[in-house]
Scaffold this motif. Structure first.
Motif, PDB file in Angstrom:
ATOM      1  N   TYR A 104       0.666 -17.413   0.616  1.00  0.00           N
ATOM      2  CA  TYR A 104       1.543 -16.898   1.776  1.00  0.00           C
ATOM      3  C   TYR A 104       1.215 -15.386   2.471  1.00  0.00           C
ATOM      4  O   TYR A 104       1.426 -15.215   3.523  1.00  0.00           O
ATOM      5  N   MET A 105       0.854 -14.594   1.552  1.00  0.00           N
ATOM      6  CA  MET A 105       0.223 -13.327   1.888  1.00  0.00           C
ATOM      7  C   MET A 105      -0.962 -13.472   2.942  1.00  0.00           C
ATOM      8  O   MET A 105      -0.979 -12.712   3.830  1.00  0.00           O
ATOM      9  N   ARG A 106      -1.765 -14.560   2.468  1.00  0.00           N
ATOM     10  CA  ARG A 106      -2.882 -14.560   3.406  1.00  0.00           C
ATOM     11  C   ARG A 106      -2.880 -15.116   4.595  1.00  0.00           C
ATOM     12  O   ARG A 106      -3.272 -14.706   5.504  1.00  0.00           O
ATOM     13  N   LYS A 107      -1.590 -16.166   4.645  1.00  0.00           N
ATOM     14  CA  LYS A 107      -1.105 -16.710   5.980  1.00  0.00           C
ATOM     15  C   LYS A 107      -0.756 -15.541   6.814  1.00  0.00           C
ATOM     16  O   LYS A 107      -0.852 -15.532   7.850  1.00  0.00           O
ATOM     17  N   ALA A 108      -0.239 -14.389   6.109  1.00  0.00           N
ATOM     18  CA  ALA A 108       0.440 -13.268   7.187  1.00  0.00           C
ATOM     19  C   ALA A 108      -0.391 -12.108   7.362  1.00  0.00           C
ATOM     20  O   ALA A 108      -0.291 -11.395   7.788  1.00  0.00           O
ATOM     21  N   GLU A 109      -1.907 -12.655   6.893  1.00  0.00           N
ATOM     22  CA  GLU A 109      -3.182 -11.662   7.246  1.00  0.00           C
ATOM     23  C   GLU A 109      -2.706 -10.469   6.234  1.00  0.00           C
ATOM     24  O   GLU A 109      -3.300  -9.459   7.146  1.00  0.00           O
ATOM     25  N   LEU A 110      -2.159 -10.291   5.083  1.00  0.00           N
ATOM     26  CA  LEU A 110      -2.177  -9.193   4.367  1.00  0.00           C
ATOM     27  C   LEU A 110      -3.301  -9.392   3.414  1.00  0.00           C
ATOM     28  O   LEU A 110      -3.610 -10.358   2.627  1.00  0.00           O
ATOM     29  N   SER A 111      -4.302  -8.490   3.380  1.00  0.00           N
ATOM     30  CA  SER A 111      -5.602  -8.374   2.718  1.00  0.00           C
ATOM     31  C   SER A 111      -5.287  -7.510   1.612  1.00  0.00           C
ATOM     32  O   SER A 111      -4.413  -6.520   1.168  1.00  0.00           O
ATOM     33  N   VAL A 112      -5.500  -8.081   0.250  1.00  0.00           N
ATOM     34  CA  VAL A 112      -5.699  -7.639  -1.081  1.00  0.00           C
ATOM     35  C   VAL A 112      -6.610  -6.410  -1.418  1.00  0.00           C
ATOM     36  O   VAL A 112      -7.704  -6.902  -1.344  1.00  0.00           O
ATOM     37  N   ILE A 113      -6.240  -5.243  -1.521  1.00  0.00           N
ATOM     38  CA  ILE A 113      -6.964  -4.146  -1.741  1.00  0.00           C
ATOM     39  C   ILE A 113      -6.749  -3.833  -3.279  1.00  0.00           C
ATOM     40  O   ILE A 113      -7.778  -3.520  -3.807  1.00  0.00           O
ATOM     41  N   GLY A 114      -5.994  -3.994  -3.872  1.00  0.00           N
ATOM     42  CA  GLY A 114      -5.662  -3.706  -5.219  1.00  0.00           C
ATOM     43  C   GLY A 114      -4.824  -4.834  -6.042  1.00  0.00           C
ATOM     44  O   GLY A 114      -3.981  -5.418  -5.350  1.00  0.00           O
ATOM     45  N   ALA A 163       5.932   3.555   0.162  1.00  0.00           N
ATOM     46  CA  ALA A 163       4.608   2.909  -0.111  1.00  0.00           C
ATOM     47  C   ALA A 163       3.599   3.837  -0.669  1.00  0.00           C
ATOM     48  O   ALA A 163       2.882   3.586  -1.345  1.00  0.00           O
ATOM     49  N   GLN A 164       3.441   4.794   0.090  1.00  0.00           N
ATOM     50  CA  GLN A 164       2.509   5.768  -0.262  1.00  0.00           C
ATOM     51  C   GLN A 164       2.764   6.353  -1.571  1.00  0.00           C
ATOM     52  O   GLN A 164       1.711   6.445  -2.537  1.00  0.00           O
ATOM     53  N   GLU A 165       3.710   6.853  -1.754  1.00  0.00           N
ATOM     54  CA  GLU A 165       4.297   7.368  -3.306  1.00  0.00           C
ATOM     55  C   GLU A 165       4.072   6.186  -4.272  1.00  0.00           C
ATOM     56  O   GLU A 165       3.619   6.504  -5.399  1.00  0.00           O
ATOM     57  N   GLU A 166       4.323   4.949  -4.316  1.00  0.00           N
ATOM     58  CA  GLU A 166       4.519   4.122  -4.892  1.00  0.00           C
ATOM     59  C   GLU A 166       2.989   3.623  -5.234  1.00  0.00           C
ATOM     60  O   GLU A 166       2.658   3.202  -6.475  1.00  0.00           O
ATOM     61  N   ILE A 167       2.088   3.599  -4.333  1.00  0.00           N
ATOM     62  CA  ILE A 167       0.752   3.256  -4.515  1.00  0.00           C
ATOM     63  C   ILE A 167      -0.005   4.394  -5.379  1.00  0.00           C
ATOM     64  O   ILE A 167      -0.764   4.138  -6.234  1.00  0.00           O
ATOM     65  N   ARG A 168       0.415   5.545  -4.946  1.00  0.00           N
ATOM     66  CA  ARG A 168      -0.204   6.659  -5.899  1.00  0.00           C
ATOM     67  C   ARG A 168       0.252   6.569  -7.452  1.00  0.00           C
ATOM     68  O   ARG A 168      -0.617   6.618  -8.407  1.00  0.00           O
ATOM     69  N   SER A 169       1.371   5.926  -7.614  1.00  0.00           N
ATOM     70  CA  SER A 169       1.869   5.979  -8.952  1.00  0.00           C
ATOM     71  C   SER A 169       1.270   4.597  -9.654  1.00  0.00           C
ATOM     72  O   SER A 169       0.807   4.813 -10.907  1.00  0.00           O
ATOM     73  N   ILE A 170       0.974   3.408  -9.113  1.00  0.00           N
ATOM     74  CA  ILE A 170       0.305   2.406  -9.819  1.00  0.00           C
ATOM     75  C   ILE A 170      -1.023   2.213  -9.537  1.00  0.00           C
ATOM     76  O   ILE A 170      -1.657   1.622 -10.493  1.00  0.00           O
ATOM     77  N   PHE A 171      -1.482   2.757  -8.247  1.00  0.00           N
ATOM     78  CA  PHE A 171      -3.053   2.445  -8.050  1.00  0.00           C
ATOM     79  C   PHE A 171      -3.297   3.766  -7.828  1.00  0.00           C
ATOM     80  O   PHE A 171      -3.851   4.348  -6.704  1.00  0.00           O
ATOM     81  N   PRO A 172      -3.640   4.989  -8.705  1.00  0.00           N
ATOM     82  CA  PRO A 172      -4.073   6.011  -8.513  1.00  0.00           C
ATOM     83  C   PRO A 172      -5.670   5.991  -8.043  1.00  0.00           C
ATOM     84  O   PRO A 172      -5.947   7.197  -7.574  1.00  0.00           O
ATOM     85  N   GLU A 173      -6.343   4.946  -8.359  1.00  0.00           N
ATOM     86  CA  GLU A 173      -7.680   4.798  -7.656  1.00  0.00           C
ATOM     87  C   GLU A 173      -7.881   4.724  -6.286  1.00  0.00           C
ATOM     88  O   GLU A 173      -8.720   4.645  -5.791  1.00  0.00           O
ATOM     89  N   HIS A 193      -5.658   6.252  -3.854  1.00  0.00           N
ATOM     90  CA  HIS A 193      -5.172   7.247  -3.656  1.00  0.00           C
ATOM     91  C   HIS A 193      -5.387   7.527  -2.177  1.00  0.00           C
ATOM     92  O   HIS A 193      -6.487   7.704  -1.522  1.00  0.00           O
ATOM     93  N   VAL A 194      -4.157   7.591  -1.156  1.00  0.00           N
ATOM     94  CA  VAL A 194      -4.498   7.515   0.329  1.00  0.00           C
ATOM     95  C   VAL A 194      -5.423   8.728   0.741  1.00  0.00           C
ATOM     96  O   VAL A 194      -5.933   8.708   1.908  1.00  0.00           O
ATOM     97  N   ASP A 195      -4.995   9.781   0.212  1.00  0.00           N
ATOM     98  CA  ASP A 195      -5.839  10.985   0.570  1.00  0.00           C
ATOM     99  C   ASP A 195      -7.087  11.351   0.022  1.00  0.00           C
ATOM    100  O   ASP A 195      -8.026  11.819   0.709  1.00  0.00           O
ATOM    101  N   HIS A 196      -7.269  10.912  -1.209  1.00  0.00           N
ATOM    102  CA  HIS A 196      -8.420  11.268  -1.839  1.00  0.00           C
ATOM    103  C   HIS A 196      -8.893   9.886  -2.590  1.00  0.00           C
ATOM    104  O   HIS A 196      -8.963   9.677  -3.794  1.00  0.00           O
ATOM    105  N   PRO A 197      -9.285   8.806  -1.600  1.00  0.00           N
ATOM    106  CA  PRO A 197      -9.791   7.340  -2.324  1.00  0.00           C
ATOM    107  C   PRO A 197     -11.036   7.530  -3.307  1.00  0.00           C
ATOM    108  O   PRO A 197     -12.006   8.425  -2.903  1.00  0.00           O
ATOM    109  N   SER A 198     -10.739   6.791  -4.501  1.00  0.00           N
ATOM    110  CA  SER A 198     -11.705   6.857  -5.561  1.00  0.00           C
ATOM    111  C   SER A 198     -12.109   5.313  -5.702  1.00  0.00           C
ATOM    112  O   SER A 198     -11.346   4.521  -5.956  1.00  0.00           O
TER     113      SER A 198
END
Length: 556
Positions: A284-294, A382-392, A394-399
């Motif tokens: 369903y996420m693919r049909k909504a054109e949401l790409s899985v990044i993490g 969303a930014q805050e939650e992604i920093r917490s769960i996906f630190p790799e 990070h929207v400001d310093h992606p690694s």
């Protein structure tokens, strides 16, 4: 005001001219009528009358448009800014002005989607406009037989210019306003447009709207001063679904849109009651054109649970996720936050089923507290939650460095002492499988074969990690596939897992259906363990924990 409003009622299809001394004050009242209190106060300021036009002179206008981007496109699912100009034949008709402004800034009802709301960035009345501004407004090309007549007509004024922002704004106002071509169609086939109702001819065309973003910027640059356009309070606040503007100056912020990617990230968490339906949710996420990044499976820590529960509002279902095994997804798309919220539906599954039976919470949620999924409620959350769960990520310093694979020496052991038929299987989907979305179909077939996903991660491996993982699997040449891009690592468990996977993927051993075809198609991009000990070695290298498994990972 009294004279113009108490005059005999006439059809809005025929423009009428009120007394000259009362028309401007009447227009001010009409403009204030067209929106809510906040917007009305702002519009009233812009409608203050002056002796001269409040436009930009030609020299300053050329300086403003000198830094316009060569290519400028805003996706239809993002707010598009449109410049609309009401021509003199509409402005001098009080009833027509009232009807047109009401239609242009009409707010949706409470049951409508918030994405269809209109934001008024600015509005002003001009007694007359200079020639360079008229050239930007004129819809006719040089040499057209109506161009000179239209230029003389529009320069004499008065005109009302307004800047509005709306999702899919260009298409919406193109349908609402209409065009000269639409007047030739039968009116019974469609709802009459504003031009059908108020336009007299090609010159007295009632109103005009910009056709694209670059056209909008050119018109705003010659009609509005820097202080005339303002971001309304709350539109880009902490609850906004979109990124905040780059600066307070509206024109500079709109120009910066061309230099910034329109795609944004949002977070989805599949709760324990829906983790077995991962393959369906990904479809369903693919049909909504949401790409899985993490993508990762994890046990929610106290810090992560608190970060998510803090944005719950009145719903406190996410505060119960502490210690639960969940699957977190970082998703990317234009307007991703709003798209995911719409896809998930109401937080209460019973209400979600009434409004949209195909919403994810309607299909996979059990109750108001176990509703299947969590979705970020705003861009900032969303930014805050992604920093917490996906630190790799990070929207400001992606690694892209993977800090789990090979970080510590670990080993996989069985939890109990009794003999069992349970075995572990390690799979790695490389970039080509992920890009084709075939991994979703393979996951679905593995779930049908009773394989249980004990852990999974979407990551990027370094050269050293690729070589070490290929060595753990004793798979010559696999490191080249690992280094091509992203890798989806899976730890699977089942009775006789290795033999069952070999049978399912090999047609000579009786494997039939889609799984055998997909594995054959991606033979070089799908790497699997060839024995149970190699699977344990690879899993201990790639993961630090196993969820809901007969095995566990311990320090070596």
């Amino acid at each position: 005001n009294t004279t113009s409003s108490s005059s005999s009622s006439s059809s809005p299809l025929r423009p009428r001219t009120p007394k000259k001394e009362s028309k401007f004050s009447t227009i001010s009242d009409v403009a204030c009528y067209s929106a809510n209190r906040e917007t009305s106060e702002r519009c009233a300021v812009h409608l203050a009358l002056n002796d001269g036009p409040e436009t930009i002179d030609s020299v300053c206008f050329q300086q403003r448009i000198a830094d316009l981007p060569l290519r400028f496109h805003v996706e239809v699912d993002l707010p598009q800014t449109v410049c609309i100009v009401l021509t003199p034949d509409t402005v001098i008709d009080c009833d027509a002005t009232e009807s047109v402004l009401s239609a242009l800034v009409d707010r949706p009802s409470s049951s409508s989607s918030s994405s269809s709301s209109v934001v008024v960035l600015g509005m002003k009345l001009l007694r007359w406009i200079p020639e360079h501004a008229a050239q930007e407004i004129c819809p006719y090309a040089r040499g057209h037989f109506l161009r000179d007549e239209f230029m003389d007509f529009i320069q004499e004024g008065p005109v009302i210019a307004l800047a509005v922002q709306r999702i899919d704004g260009f298409n919406h106002y193109r349908r609402l306003i209409g065009s000269d071509e639409t007047k030739s169609k039968g009116r019974d086939e469609r709802e009459p447009s504003l031009r059908d109702r108020f336009a007299v001819d090609g010159v007295r065309c009632a109103l005009l709207a910009s056709q694209d973003m670059k056209h909008t910027l050119r018109q705003l640059s010659c009609l509005f001063l820097d202080g005339d356009l303002n971001w309304p309070d709350g539109v880009h606040g902490k609850d906004s679904l979109l990124p905040p503007p780059s600066c307070d100056n509206v024109l500079d912020s709109l120009k910066d849109l061309s230099n910034v990617s329109s795609k944004i990230l949002t977070l989805a968490i599949i709760k324990p009651e829906a983790t077995m339906q991962l393959h369906k949710i990904l479809k369903y996420m693919r049909k909504a054109e949401l790409s899985v990044i993490g993508l990762k499976k994890l046990s929610m820590s106290q810090e992560q649970t608190h970060c998510i529960a803090r944005h719950d509002g009145e719903n406190h279902s996410n505060s119960m996720l502490l210690g639960q095994s969940c699957i977190a997804l970082a998703l990317e798309r234009t307007n991703a936050v709003a798209v995911l919220l719409k896809l998930c539906g109401d937080e209460d599954p019973s209400l979600a089923r009434r409004r949209d039976e195909f919403a994810l919470r309607a299909m996979f949620g059990l109750s108001a507290t176990a509703n299947g999924l969590h979705a970020s409620r705003s861009f900032l959350s969303a930014q805050e939650e992604i920093r917490s769960i996906f630190p790799e990520l990070h929207v400001d310093h992606p690694s892209k460095n993977d800090e789990v694979c090979g970080a510590h020496r670990r080993r996989v052991v069985h939890k109990g002492d009794q003999r069992t038929l349970k075995e572990m299987l390690f799979l790695c989907f490389c970039e080509d499988v992920i890009a084709d979305d075939d991994y979703i179909a393979i996951l679905e077939d593995l779930v049908l074969e009773d394989f249980k996903v004990c852990n999974l991660r979407l990551t990027t491996l370094s050269t050293k990690q690729s070589i070490e993982l290929a060595g753990a699997l004793s798979h010559r040449g696999a490191d080249e596939s690992f280094r091509r891009g992203r890798c989806l690592l899976l730890a699977l468990e089942r009775d006789n897992a290795l033999s069952r996977f070999q049978m399912a993927q090999n047609k000579k051993l009786g494997g039939q259906g889609r799984l055998a075809d997909l594995v054959a198609r991606h033979a070089k991009e799908l790497v699997s363990s060839e024995s149970h000990p190699k699977a344990l070695t690879a899993i201990s290298y790639c993961f630090d924990v196993l969820h809901d498994s007969s095995f566990e990972i311990r320090p070596a």
